[in-house]
Design an enzyme around this catalytic site. Structure first.
Site, PDB file in Angstrom:
ATOM      1  N   THR A 236       5.282   0.154  -1.552  1.00  0.00           N
ATOM      2  CA  THR A 236       5.777  -0.397  -2.815  1.00  0.00           C
ATOM      3  C   THR A 236       7.283  -0.205  -2.946  1.00  0.00           C
ATOM      4  O   THR A 236       7.935  -0.962  -3.670  1.00  0.00           O
ATOM      5  CB  THR A 236       5.071   0.246  -4.026  1.00  0.00           C
ATOM      6  OG1 THR A 236       5.217   1.656  -3.953  1.00  0.00           O
ATOM      7  CG2 THR A 236       3.605  -0.133  -4.064  1.00  0.00           C
TER       8      THR A 236
ATOM      9  N   VAL B 123       0.849  -1.189   0.000  1.00  0.00           N
ATOM     10  CA  VAL B 123       0.000   0.000   0.000  1.00  0.00           C
ATOM     11  C   VAL B 123       0.882   1.235   0.000  1.00  0.00           C
ATOM     12  O   VAL B 123       1.852   1.311   0.761  1.00  0.00           O
ATOM     13  CB  VAL B 123      -0.924   0.018   1.242  1.00  0.00           C
ATOM     14  CG1 VAL B 123      -1.741   1.298   1.295  1.00  0.00           C
ATOM     15  CG2 VAL B 123      -1.823  -1.200   1.254  1.00  0.00           C
ATOM     16  N   CYS B 124       0.549   2.186  -0.871  1.00  0.00           N
ATOM     17  CA  CYS B 124       1.199   3.492  -0.870  1.00  0.00           C
ATOM     18  C   CYS B 124       2.709   3.326  -1.094  1.00  0.00           C
ATOM     19  O   CYS B 124       3.139   2.605  -1.980  1.00  0.00           O
ATOM     20  CB  CYS B 124       0.847   4.185   0.443  1.00  0.00           C
ATOM     21  SG  CYS B 124       1.308   5.904   0.612  1.00  0.00           S
ATOM     22  N   THR B 125       3.504   3.964  -0.276  1.00  0.00           N
ATOM     23  CA  THR B 125       4.953   3.885  -0.436  1.00  0.00           C
ATOM     24  C   THR B 125       5.534   2.567   0.079  1.00  0.00           C
ATOM     25  O   THR B 125       6.735   2.350  -0.029  1.00  0.00           O
ATOM     26  CB  THR B 125       5.649   5.063   0.263  1.00  0.00           C
ATOM     27  OG1 THR B 125       5.228   5.105   1.631  1.00  0.00           O
ATOM     28  CG2 THR B 125       5.322   6.380  -0.426  1.00  0.00           C
TER      29      THR B 125
ATOM     30  N   THR C 230       1.922   3.214  -7.121  1.00  0.00           N
ATOM     31  CA  THR C 230       2.290   3.702  -5.795  1.00  0.00           C
ATOM     32  C   THR C 230       1.575   5.014  -5.549  1.00  0.00           C
ATOM     33  O   THR C 230       0.845   5.512  -6.406  1.00  0.00           O
ATOM     34  CB  THR C 230       3.825   3.845  -5.666  1.00  0.00           C
ATOM     35  OG1 THR C 230       4.155   4.111  -4.295  1.00  0.00           O
ATOM     36  CG2 THR C 230       4.379   4.930  -6.555  1.00  0.00           C
TER      37      THR C 230
END
Length: 150
Positions: A52, A48-50, A68
């Site tokens: 990645t 999820v989000c950063t 991302t």
């Protein structure tokens, strides 16, 4: 049950969260080795989000499509030079990996994972239970334009 990266065992699902301070050390060899090892047996891996960033630095996303957080997009993608980054996606599924752009997109992605694992009715029951409006169109992310990515 609490575990650390030194504890043995397999997992069905791997979830790597993100946020403004995550990951602090994306090149952490012990953590990356743990993610690679546990992902081999897992049915699916999610970021999820950063989060990645952490998944991309393992090499597991090499050659895969991923997305991302849109606000941090240009700062995140250098961590995965062999990843096929998709700026306009709300969330992406490629192979057994799911990635999402932000927190609410992470909920959309998680519902898609529940649909994959337990069928549409189960995912919809979760959607109603958490009083959430599920955005099923993974290619529609209004934040890509706001971030100047498309």
């Amino acid at each position: 049950m609490d575990r650390t990266v030194s504890d043995p065992g397999d997992y069905d699902l791997i979830l790597i969260p993100g946020g403004d301070v995550a990951p602090l050390d994306p090149a952490n060899a012990a953590l990356n080795d743990w993610i690679v090892g546990r992902s081999a047996a897992a049915e699916c891996g999610m970021a999820v989000c950063t989060g990645t960033i952490q998944l991309a630095t393992t090499g597991l996303l090499d050659g895969c499509r991923a997305t991302t957080n849109k606000k941090d997009y240009t700062a995140t993608i250098p961590y995965g030079p062999k990843v096929d980054w998709v700026p306009e996606a709300r969330w992406v599924k490629d192979e057994k990996f799911f990635t999402s752009s932000g927190v609410s997109a992470g909920i959309d992605m998680s519902l898609a994972v529940m649909e994959k694992l337990y069928r549409q009715a189960a995912a919809e029951a979760i959607e109603v239970g958490i009083e959430y409006d599920w955005h099923r169109d993974l290619d529609r992310d209004p934040f890509d334009k706001l971030a100047g990515l498309v």
